[in-house]
Design a protein around this motif. Structure first.
Motif, short mmCIF file in Angstrom:
data_model
loop_
_atom_site.label_atom_id
_atom_site.label_comp_id
_atom_site.label_asym_id
_atom_site.label_seq_id
_atom_site.Cartn_x
_atom_site.Cartn_y
_atom_site.Cartn_z
N ASP A 196 36.20 40.22 50.53
CA ASP A 196 37.62 40.54 50.73
C ASP A 196 38.34 40.60 49.39
O ASP A 196 38.58 39.56 48.76
CB ASP A 196 38.25 39.49 51.64
N ILE A 197 38.72 41.80 48.97
CA ILE A 197 39.37 41.96 47.67
C ILE A 197 40.85 41.56 47.70
O ILE A 197 41.47 41.47 46.65
CB ILE A 197 39.23 43.40 47.10
N LEU A 253 39.90 47.78 40.94
CA LEU A 253 40.74 48.97 41.14
C LEU A 253 39.93 50.10 41.76
O LEU A 253 40.45 50.85 42.60
CB LEU A 253 41.36 49.42 39.81
N GLU A 254 38.67 50.23 41.38
CA GLU A 254 37.80 51.26 41.97
C GLU A 254 37.57 51.01 43.45
O GLU A 254 37.28 51.94 44.19
CB GLU A 254 36.47 51.33 41.21
N LYS A 255 37.70 49.76 43.87
CA LYS A 255 37.57 49.41 45.29
C LYS A 255 38.93 49.40 45.99
O LYS A 255 39.06 48.91 47.11
CB LYS A 255 36.90 48.04 45.44
N ASN A 256 39.94 49.94 45.30
CA ASN A 256 41.30 50.06 45.85
C ASN A 256 42.00 48.74 46.11
O ASN A 256 42.73 48.59 47.10
CB ASN A 256 41.30 50.92 47.12
N ALA A 257 41.80 47.79 45.22
CA ALA A 257 42.55 46.53 45.32
C ALA A 257 44.04 46.86 45.21
O ALA A 257 44.43 47.80 44.50
CB ALA A 257 42.13 45.59 44.19
N LEU A 301 44.77 49.92 31.80
CA LEU A 301 44.12 50.28 33.07
C LEU A 301 45.11 50.32 34.22
O LEU A 301 45.10 51.25 35.04
CB LEU A 301 43.03 49.27 33.41
N LEU A 302 45.94 49.30 34.31
CA LEU A 302 46.91 49.22 35.41
C LEU A 302 47.94 50.34 35.33
O LEU A 302 48.32 50.91 36.34
CB LEU A 302 47.58 47.84 35.41
N LEU A 303 48.37 50.66 34.12
CA LEU A 303 49.33 51.76 33.95
C LEU A 303 48.72 53.10 34.33
O LEU A 303 49.38 53.95 34.92
CB LEU A 303 49.86 51.78 32.52
#
Length: 157
Positions: A51-52, A80-84, A112-114
Motif C-alpha cells: 500500500d503506497i 511516483l512511477e506507481k502513482n503515489a 522530481l516532484l516539480l
C-alpha cells in the motif's frame, strides 16, 4: 528497515503480512524502507503491491513523504512511477512531500516532484507556508530557484 532484500523475499514467500505495522507508530515495511532509502527492498514491496498510501499514526506520513523528507531520490522516483499521491499531506502540519523536501533542501527530490507538477502553492496549516517559504527559511538557494522557475513557467502557460 535494515535493507535485507533476501530476508524480505523469504518472508514474503512465507506469506508474511506485507501491511504489518510496528507497535510504536504504525509504520509499514514500505514506509520504513522508504524512510531508510533501501531501494531494492522498496522495489520488492512495490512489486508485491504494498500500500503506497499507508500512513503512520504519529505523523500521518505516506512512504512518499518519508522518502522526500530523507532525500531518497530513487525511492521517490519509484513511488511516483506507481502513482503515489504527490499531494498527500501529513497530519501534523499538513505538509506535502514537496514542502518537506524543500524544507530539507533536497534539490534532486524537489526537481522530481516539480516535474510531476507538485503544487508549489500548497500551504501548511500551522504557519501557512508554501514550499518556497520553507526553502527560503532553510536557506536552500538552489531549491528556491527551482521552485521560482517552476512557478514562473506554470504562469506563462
Amino acid at each position: 528497515m535494515r535493507g535485507h532484500e533476501a530476508v524480505v523475499k523469504v518472508l514474503l514467500e512465507k506469506n508474511a503480512d506485507i501491511e504489518s505495522k510496528d507497535d510504536r507508530s504504525d509504520l509499514t515495511p514500505l514506509s520504513l524502507t522508504a524512510m531508510r532509502g533501501h531501494e531494492a527492498v522498496v522495489k520488492v514491496l512495490l512489486e508485491k503491491n504494498a500500500d503506497i498510501e499507508s500512513k503512520d499514526s504519529v505523523f500521518g506520513r505516506t512512504p512518499l513523504s518519508w522518502a522526500a523528507i530523507e532525500g531518497h531520490k530513487a525511492v521517490v522516483k519509484m513511488l511516483l512511477e506507481k502513482n503515489a499521491n504527490i499531494e498527500s499531506k501529513d497530519s501534523v502540519y499538513s505538509q506535502t512531500p514537496l514542502s518537506r523536501a524543500a524544507e530539507k533542501g533536497h534539490e534532486a527530490v524537489v526537481k522530481l516532484l516539480l516535474k510531476k507538477n507538485a503544487d508549489v502553492e500548497s500551504k501548511d496549516n500551522e504557519f501557512g507556508r508554501t514550499p518556497l517559504s520553507w526553502a527560503v527559511i532553510g536557506g536552500h538557494e538552489a531549491v528556491v530557484k527551482l521552485i521560482r522557475d517552476a512557478k514562473s513557467s506554470r504562469l506563462s502557460v
